[in-house]
Design a protein around this motif. Structure first.
Motif, mmCIF file in Angstrom:
data_model
loop_
_atom_site.group_PDB
_atom_site.id
_atom_site.type_symbol
_atom_site.label_atom_id
_atom_site.label_comp_id
_atom_site.label_asym_id
_atom_site.label_seq_id
_atom_site.Cartn_x
_atom_site.Cartn_y
_atom_site.Cartn_z
ATOM 1 N N SER A 7 71.297 21.827 36.581
ATOM 2 C CA SER A 7 71.282 22.545 37.864
ATOM 3 C C SER A 7 70.008 23.360 38.011
ATOM 4 O O SER A 7 69.428 23.448 39.102
ATOM 5 C CB SER A 7 72.506 23.454 37.973
ATOM 6 O OG SER A 7 73.691 22.687 38.010
ATOM 7 N N ARG A 8 69.559 23.947 36.897
ATOM 8 C CA ARG A 8 68.316 24.732 36.968
ATOM 9 C C ARG A 8 67.117 23.829 37.263
ATOM 10 O O ARG A 8 66.219 24.197 38.016
ATOM 11 C CB ARG A 8 68.098 25.490 35.651
ATOM 12 C CG ARG A 8 69.072 26.656 35.436
ATOM 13 C CD ARG A 8 68.560 27.620 34.382
ATOM 14 N NE ARG A 8 68.384 26.997 33.082
ATOM 15 C CZ ARG A 8 69.345 26.888 32.166
ATOM 16 N NH1 ARG A 8 70.571 27.346 32.438
ATOM 17 N NH2 ARG A 8 69.111 26.324 31.009
ATOM 18 N N ILE A 9 67.116 22.634 36.640
ATOM 19 C CA ILE A 9 66.041 21.669 36.908
ATOM 20 C C ILE A 9 66.060 21.258 38.376
ATOM 21 O O ILE A 9 65.022 21.239 39.057
ATOM 22 C CB ILE A 9 66.176 20.427 36.009
ATOM 23 C CG1 ILE A 9 65.982 20.804 34.539
ATOM 24 C CG2 ILE A 9 65.162 19.345 36.428
ATOM 25 C CD1 ILE A 9 64.612 21.296 34.193
ATOM 26 N N ASN A 10 67.253 20.948 38.886
ATOM 27 C CA ASN A 10 67.373 20.550 40.288
ATOM 28 C C ASN A 10 66.954 21.671 41.227
ATOM 29 O O ASN A 10 66.338 21.421 42.275
ATOM 30 C CB ASN A 10 68.807 20.124 40.600
ATOM 31 C CG ASN A 10 69.133 18.752 40.023
ATOM 32 O OD1 ASN A 10 68.242 17.955 39.781
ATOM 33 N ND2 ASN A 10 70.416 18.480 39.811
ATOM 34 N N ALA A 11 67.301 22.908 40.854
ATOM 35 C CA ALA A 11 66.930 24.044 41.700
ATOM 36 C C ALA A 11 65.425 24.202 41.771
ATOM 37 O O ALA A 11 64.854 24.562 42.810
ATOM 38 C CB ALA A 11 67.580 25.319 41.163
ATOM 39 N N HIS A 12 64.752 23.905 40.669
ATOM 40 C CA HIS A 12 63.293 24.022 40.627
ATOM 41 C C HIS A 12 62.609 22.826 41.271
ATOM 42 O O HIS A 12 61.634 22.974 42.027
ATOM 43 C CB HIS A 12 62.806 24.180 39.184
ATOM 44 C CG HIS A 12 61.319 24.298 39.070
ATOM 45 N ND1 HIS A 12 60.509 23.194 38.846
ATOM 46 C CD2 HIS A 12 60.493 25.372 39.178
ATOM 47 C CE1 HIS A 12 59.250 23.586 38.811
ATOM 48 N NE2 HIS A 12 59.206 24.896 38.998
ATOM 49 N N GLU A 13 63.104 21.629 40.965
ATOM 50 C CA GLU A 13 62.442 20.402 41.412
ATOM 51 C C GLU A 13 62.888 19.942 42.793
ATOM 52 O O GLU A 13 62.158 19.217 43.473
ATOM 53 C CB GLU A 13 62.681 19.269 40.403
ATOM 54 C CG GLU A 13 62.079 19.514 39.038
ATOM 55 C CD GLU A 13 60.568 19.405 39.054
ATOM 56 O OE1 GLU A 13 60.004 18.921 40.054
ATOM 57 O OE2 GLU A 13 59.937 19.820 38.066
ATOM 58 N N GLY A 14 64.099 20.365 43.224
ATOM 59 C CA GLY A 14 64.649 19.868 44.484
ATOM 60 C C GLY A 14 65.472 18.627 44.250
ATOM 61 O O GLY A 14 65.378 17.980 43.202
ATOM 62 N N GLU A 15 66.269 18.253 45.234
ATOM 63 C CA GLU A 15 67.164 17.112 45.081
ATOM 64 C C GLU A 15 66.800 15.950 45.998
ATOM 65 O O GLU A 15 67.549 14.991 46.125
ATOM 66 C CB GLU A 15 68.614 17.554 45.320
ATOM 67 C CG GLU A 15 69.087 18.587 44.292
ATOM 68 C CD GLU A 15 70.556 18.924 44.440
ATOM 69 O OE1 GLU A 15 71.240 18.275 45.274
ATOM 70 O OE2 GLU A 15 71.031 19.817 43.712
#
Length: 505
Positions: A7-15
């Motif tokens: 979730s942290r990766i997605n929050a940083h990178e976007g979905e």
């Protein structure tokens, strides 16, 4: 725990495409390069393809006008100053989006019978051919500068070296002519690379051509290509046009790098072969006497970086699949452009520093007069005068030199007729027949050079003829570049005339 991390990766990178990191390290840099290098060629390709589609009646005259007006309304300056917009993957899709906004959905027909694959390759090739012609033009300027400079030094006697040791007397012009001939071969290799580059991929579409009745020959002519890449797979997959250019650039840099190393050594106070003009040296912050030949140092260093950039191109192609693949596209192309741009600048710098240097003719001549480098001619002369084999003559002269060196006598002035006569008796059992006048004349560097009048030798008259031939060859080389430039310029002018025709009511 893993879900939290994800979730942290997605929050940083976007979905959604593109991820932030992908945008920053791939798409954004590619967009910056594209707007600097591809923008105009992309527009030219749009115009040419639209004109061909109209000729082939794949779009109507009305539709062509509608799309053509939209192309004319594209503000290239706005794109050149724009930032990457993640709404669009790349420059192509961004421009296509604007064309559809301006002309309506009919602008989508501009993509009939083509793909980003064949179009992208064509644009790469159109970009490379211009950069290569600019480089070749600068190569000719350097070559011409060296010819002019060499003409001033057909009688500048110096020692030639083999294995870094004094070998034989020659002239500075003789050395420079060798560099000129290398540049001529570099030019020919670039010519061959240009011939490979300047071939049209248009009509290959994604991989297998198209079912639409497009005209590949017409696209070739409209975009000033010299030939068509016949096989559609090869058209979108082949990367040897890049590799051939990179190899030619790399070899050109290696060649001039060897010369720059010689010049850097000759600029030392120990050699003192020449003095660089003030614009090409720097002083020391602490040592008042220093005149550092930094222009030659930078030349050598930058040439090494050209070799490195070219090698990167070759390495990025290595072991890639033989198909359309990004490895040979936006990530790779800038390395070759950078290598070409740097080499072009180096040619300009090196030509300037050479023609403005002061050659220390007196010192070079003095060094040659005192050197044992002259004794090859003595050995040759003994073959003629004594009627002995060259190996016997070589043995006589070599024995003399060894004797003198053992006695710490390191100047040719110590090589006397009497000593050679003594060694002749030891080797052949016979005294010398050669007169002292002919003997001592054979030890003079100017005589050594004068008798080497064969084709390719350093004799002044031979060198004058050789340099004249090189000078005459420049005309055809310059004409070749001009013809290529003119063909491209005429093509571009014609495309803009077509574009103007669509915009008229």
């Amino acid at each position: 725990m893993f879900q939290d991390y994800k979730s942290r990766i997605n929050a940083h990178e976007g979905e959604h495409f593109p991820s932030n990191t992908y945008r920053q390290i791939v798409l954004q840099p590619a967009f910056e390069e594209a707007k600097r290098n591809f923008l105009i060629s992309m527009v030219h390709t749009h115009i040419a393809h639209l004109f061909m589609l109209e000729e082939q009646k794949l779009v109507s005259e009305k539709e062509a006008k509608q799309i053509g007006k939209a192309i004319a309304e594209i503000d290239l300056n706005t794109y050149a100053q724009s930032e990457y917009d993640p709404q669009f993957e790349d420059l192509f899709f961004r421009i296509e989006h604007q064309l559809i906004e301006l002309a309506g959905d009919i602008a989508g027909n501009l993509h009939i019978g083509r793909s980003r694959n064949d179009m992208g390759i064509a644009i790469y090739r159109m970009t490379l051919r211009k950069k290569l012609l600019a480089l070749m033009d600068e190569l000719l300027h350097l070559r011409s500068s060296l010819i002019i400079f060499a003409k001033q030094h057909t009688d500048t006697i110096m020692i030639g070296y083999t294995h870094t040791q004094q070998a034989q007397p020659t002239t500075f012009a003789h050395y420079l002519k060798a560099v000129i001939d290398q540049l001529t071969r570099d030019f020919k290799r670039m010519q061959a690379a240009f011939d490979t580059i300047n071939q049209s991929s248009m009509g290959a579409a994604a991989l297998t051509t198209t079912g639409f009745n497009i005209d590949r020959e017409r696209m070739k002519d409209l975009l000033a290509f010299d030939a068509i890449i016949e096989n559609a797979w090869d058209a979108v997959a082949g990367a040897d046009y890049i590799a051939e250019a990179a190899s030619a650039i790399q070899l050109a840099a290696l060649n001039l790098g060897r010369t720059s190393q010689d010049f850097l050594q000759w600029a030392t106070q120990e050699f003192n072969a020449f003095s660089l003009a003030n614009p090409y040296v720097q002083v020391s912050s602490i040592m008042p006497q220093k005149r550092n030949p930094v222009s030659i140092e930078h030349t050598r260093a930058l040439l090494s970086s050209v070799v490195g950039d070219a090698q990167t191109v070759l390495q990025m192609i290595h072991n890639t699949p033989f198909g359309d693949i990004v490895d040979t596209e936006d990530d790779l192309q800038p390395y070759l452009w950078r290598a070409m741009d740097k080499l072009r600048g180096i040619y300009k710098l090196f030509g300037s520093l050479v023609v403005t240097m002061e050659v220390n003719k007196e010192l070079l001549l003095k060094r040659a007069k005192n050197s044992f480098a002259n004794v090859t001619e003595l050995a040759d002369s003994l073959v003629r005068s004594e009627r002995i084999s060259f190996r016997q003559s070589h043995c006589i002269v070599s024995s003399c030199i060894q004797t003198l060196l053992a006695e710490k006598k390191e100047s040719i002035e110590n090589l006397t007729w009497e000593l050679v006569n003594e060694k002749s008796i030891e080797v052949t059992g016979k005294p010398l027949k050669i007169s002292k006048q002919l003997f001592y004349n054979a030890l003079k560097p100017d005589f050594f050079i004068k008798v080497r009048s064969l084709y390719g030798g350093p004799a002044p008259e031979t060198m004058h003829k050789s340099l004249l031939q090189s000078e005459q060859a420049t005309t055809s080389m310059s004409q070749w570049i001009k013809e290529k430039h003119d063909k491209i310029n005429n093509s571009e002018n014609q495309l803009y005339e077509y574009l103007e025709g669509w915009t008229k009511e």
